[in-house]
Design a protein around this motif. Structure first.
Motif, PDB file in Angstrom:
ATOM      1  N   GLU A 152       0.839  -1.203   0.000  1.00 11.19           N
ATOM      2  CA  GLU A 152       0.000   0.000   0.000  1.00 11.19           C
ATOM      3  C   GLU A 152       0.872   1.250   0.000  1.00 11.19           C
ATOM      4  O   GLU A 152       1.882   1.325   0.708  1.00 11.19           O
ATOM      5  CB  GLU A 152      -0.908   0.015   1.223  1.00 11.19           C
ATOM      6  CG  GLU A 152      -1.798   1.252   1.280  1.00 11.19           C
ATOM      7  CD  GLU A 152      -2.807   1.220   2.403  1.00 11.19           C
ATOM      8  OE1 GLU A 152      -3.939   0.744   2.156  1.00 11.19           O
ATOM      9  OE2 GLU A 152      -2.447   1.650   3.514  1.00 11.19           O
ATOM     10  N   VAL A 153       0.467   2.226  -0.793  1.00 14.72           N
ATOM     11  CA  VAL A 153       1.159   3.512  -0.799  1.00 14.72           C
ATOM     12  C   VAL A 153       0.698   4.289   0.428  1.00 14.72           C
ATOM     13  O   VAL A 153      -0.486   4.623   0.567  1.00 14.72           O
ATOM     14  CB  VAL A 153       0.847   4.298  -2.090  1.00 14.72           C
ATOM     15  CG1 VAL A 153       1.520   5.666  -2.048  1.00 14.72           C
ATOM     16  CG2 VAL A 153       1.302   3.519  -3.314  1.00 14.72           C
ATOM     17  N   ASP A 154       1.637   4.553   1.320  1.00 14.97           N
ATOM     18  CA  ASP A 154       1.316   5.288   2.544  1.00 14.97           C
ATOM     19  C   ASP A 154       1.685   6.766   2.378  1.00 14.97           C
ATOM     20  O   ASP A 154       2.145   7.199   1.320  1.00 14.97           O
ATOM     21  CB  ASP A 154       2.018   4.666   3.748  1.00 14.97           C
ATOM     22  CG  ASP A 154       3.530   4.546   3.541  1.00 14.97           C
ATOM     23  OD1 ASP A 154       4.087   5.253   2.669  1.00 14.97           O
ATOM     24  OD2 ASP A 154       4.159   3.725   4.242  1.00 14.97           O
ATOM     25  N   GLU A 155       1.489   7.517   3.429  1.00 15.71           N
ATOM     26  CA  GLU A 155       1.734   8.959   3.361  1.00 15.71           C
ATOM     27  C   GLU A 155       3.192   9.271   3.025  1.00 15.71           C
ATOM     28  O   GLU A 155       3.486  10.130   2.192  1.00 15.71           O
ATOM     29  CB  GLU A 155       1.350   9.612   4.689  1.00 15.71           C
ATOM     30  CG  GLU A 155       1.544  11.128   4.709  1.00 15.71           C
ATOM     31  CD  GLU A 155       1.105  11.756   6.015  1.00 15.71           C
ATOM     32  OE1 GLU A 155       1.312  12.979   6.171  1.00 15.71           O
ATOM     33  OE2 GLU A 155       0.558  11.038   6.882  1.00 15.71           O
ATOM     34  N   ALA A 156       4.123   8.559   3.682  1.00 19.09           N
ATOM     35  CA  ALA A 156       5.552   8.829   3.443  1.00 19.09           C
ATOM     36  C   ALA A 156       5.928   8.574   1.994  1.00 19.09           C
ATOM     37  O   ALA A 156       6.657   9.365   1.376  1.00 19.09           O
ATOM     38  CB  ALA A 156       6.399   7.951   4.372  1.00 19.09           C
ATOM     39  N   THR A 157       5.436   7.480   1.429  1.00 19.07           N
ATOM     40  CA  THR A 157       5.752   7.157   0.029  1.00 19.07           C
ATOM     41  C   THR A 157       5.105   8.158  -0.913  1.00 19.07           C
ATOM     42  O   THR A 157       5.706   8.578  -1.907  1.00 19.07           O
ATOM     43  CB  THR A 157       5.294   5.724  -0.301  1.00 19.07           C
ATOM     44  OG1 THR A 157       5.773   4.832   0.704  1.00 19.07           O
ATOM     45  CG2 THR A 157       5.831   5.290  -1.653  1.00 19.07           C
ATOM     46  N   ALA A 158       3.867   8.548  -0.617  1.00 13.72           N
ATOM     47  CA  ALA A 158       3.174   9.535  -1.459  1.00 13.72           C
ATOM     48  C   ALA A 158       3.927  10.852  -1.481  1.00 13.72           C
ATOM     49  O   ALA A 158       4.024  11.510  -2.528  1.00 13.72           O
ATOM     50  CB  ALA A 158       1.750   9.737  -0.956  1.00 13.72           C
ATOM     51  N   ASP A 159       4.473  11.247  -0.337  1.00 18.70           N
ATOM     52  CA  ASP A 159       5.259  12.485  -0.280  1.00 18.70           C
ATOM     53  C   ASP A 159       6.471  12.407  -1.210  1.00 18.70           C
ATOM     54  O   ASP A 159       6.870  13.410  -1.816  1.00 18.70           O
ATOM     55  CB  ASP A 159       5.723  12.752   1.153  1.00 18.70           C
ATOM     56  CG  ASP A 159       4.672  13.469   1.980  1.00 18.70           C
ATOM     57  OD1 ASP A 159       3.901  14.257   1.390  1.00 18.70           O
ATOM     58  OD2 ASP A 159       4.613  13.240   3.195  1.00 18.70           O
TER      59      ASP A 159
END
Length: 511
Positions: free
Chosen positions: A311-318
């Motif tokens: 899953e793409v989490d907040e840290a990866t999305a940033d």
């Protein structure tokens, strides 16, 4: 004589409003089974087929419409005097409209627990027979297989009973539909009889969308999917954001997905450009994996496609939002990740399962006038499969890095060389006419990071020159299939420079 419409459908979507429209236009309704029940419950004056044929359904409904009173009514040509005379002699009324959709065979076999008996009972016999008969006689008979056509059919029938051109269009759709239906059944029987190379290959696909153009603007294109595609697939993907996919987007997204599926056991990120991986990384978290993939080639990833297997989490999305990407593919996106990434108008976000479809065992490629069909390259190599052929043996860390590079090189266009270290690709040489050229590209991209790195080659070294150049670049271990008449020359070159080499005895050409 009152016109007659025969309705027998498994999909009863909008059936009653359509039947009411036919009744209003003056059609006598005849029907079977569950369709008849639905019409009766709607207070429509429908007759059972058995009232027309004088023959009750038998064999648990297997035989109900297979009767001359039905098929003569469908096939008789109204402009053929002898046909009209024969109908009159036998008191057979023509059938002017046929509304049929078929037993849900595709949906039945989609159930992983389906039994062979259930599958066979969902092979429709009477339905396709009526559809084909009516379609053959489209000059006189309106045949409907798709509920989405109901409104258009009523509009057309209101114009003096319809037009021949419209009926021809419907008939063409029916023949495509029955061909699709039969193809799914044929392929099911190929599977259950373990047929290796059947005398004919019948493929069937359903349209997903028309594309703006193909590889280039002057080429037309469309996207189709297999009827029962399961698991990881761009055809299965749910688009959460962004503009429509293009032909090249779909090709690149599929290439990225195929690579990332190699790393089911750990978080992995893959960046693809022009169907070749330009950066691959694995890590403890998906964020770490993406960072490694990005750093592997921060130039080529721009405008590329990224596939992640967690899953793409907040840290990866940033991290993802900091550069222009065409597509991000993942099994899911957190709410915060979607919020971050959808600020970028053009990025496409695709969700797809990451489970490999074990039934998808064949790869099909078109050539002019034909098809090539082969097994998918699902070959796997484990540490115990490797043959060490050099004086120096790779240590445990190098073995892991060699296997990592081997998984990547499998998906690089031949001739292919991959340089890797610390769970990250450093250089990828793809699609060159000779192996020395592919290696030179990979070494140049890796630069000084190649010192102490490992190298994977998709096929053997015909001469020791690639190994010689690898030594100059600082490569410490090599994985390759072996099998050349001059393997020993490459082994000797490795020994000369203290390079460890292992053989897989498995080639991974990709054309």
């Amino acid at each position: 004589m009152k016109k007659r419409a025969l309705l027998s459908v498994s999909d009863k979507s909008n059936l009653v409003p359509f039947a009411k429209g036919l009744d209003k236009l003056g059609y006598e309704l005849i029907s079977t089974g569950g369709t008849l029940k639905a019409l009766k419950e709607a207070d429509l004056p429908a007759k059972a087929v058995s009232e027309i044929t004088g023959f009750e359904e038998i064999l648990d409904g297997r035989v109900k419409t297979l009767h001359p009173y039905i098929h003569a009514g469908l096939l008789a040509r109204r402009d053929e005097e002898s046909h009209v005379k024969q109908l009159a002699e036998r008191d057979i009324a023509p059938i002017d409209v046929v509304v049929v959709n078929l037993y849900p065979f595709k949906e039945t076999i989609a159930n992983p627990d389906v039994t062979e008996e259930d599958a066979i009972e969902n092979i429709d016999i009477g339905g396709p027979t009526m559809l084909r008969a009516a379609s053959k006689n489209f000059r006189d008979v309106t045949v409907v297989v798709d509920p989405t056509d109901y409104d258009a059919v009523l509009d057309n029938l209101g114009d003096n009973g319809g037009t021949a051109e419209f009926r021809k269009t419907l008939a063409a759709k029916v023949f495509r539909h029955t061909a699709n239906y039969d193809a799914i059944i044929a392929n099911y029987f190929v599977d259950i009889t373990d047929e290796e190379d059947p005398e004919t290959v019948t493929q069937t696909f359903e349209k997903v969308q028309s594309l703006r153009y193909g590889e280039n603007p002057h080429q037309k294109a469309a996207f189709y999917k297999e009827g029962n595609v399961k698991g990881a697939s761009i055809a299965n993907a749910k688009q959460l954001h962004g503009k429509e996919l293009s032909y090249n987007n779909i090709q690149d997204a599929n290439a990225a997905l195929e690579v990332v599926l190699e790393f089911a056991d750990q978080p992995a990120a893959v960046a693809v450009k022009h169907m070749n991986p330009c950066g691959v990384g694995i890590g403890e978290t998906i964020s770490e994996a993406y960072q490694k993939a990005y750093q592997a080639d921060p130039v080529s990833i721009f405008g590329g496609i990224v596939a992640l297997n967690r899953e793409v989490d907040e840290a990866t999305a940033d991290q993802l939002k900091d550069i222009f990407l065409e597509i991000v593919i993942a099994p899911s996106f957190s709410e915060k990740a979607i919020e971050i990434l959808t600020v970028k108008k053009n990025i496409r976000l695709l969700e797809t399962p990451m489970e490999i479809n074990e039934t998808d065992t064949k790869k099909v490629v078109s050539v002019i006038g034909g098809l090539l069909v082969q097994d998918r390259d699902n070959g796997k190599i484990l540490a115990n499969d490797l043959e060490v052929v050099t004086d120096r043996k790779p240590d445990a860390k190098e073995i892991d890095e060699l296997l990592f590079a081997w998984k990547v090189v499998k998906h690089v266009k031949s001739n292919a060389i991959v340089v890797a270290k610390s769970d990250q690709t450093l250089g990828v040489g793809a699609g060159q006419m000779n192996r020395v050229g592919a290696a030179a590209i990979a070494f140049e991209q890796a630069g000084e990071k190649a010192q102490g790195a490992v190298m994977a080659s998709d096929a053997f070294f015909p001469m020791p020159d690639t190994v010689e150049n690898a030594a100059k670049a600082g490569i410490k271990a090599i994985i390759q299939p072996g099998g050349s008449k001059r393997d020993q020359d490459s082994i000797d070159e490795c020994n000369k420079h203290g390079i460890a080499m292992v053989l897989t005895k498995m080639r991974h050409f990709k054309h």
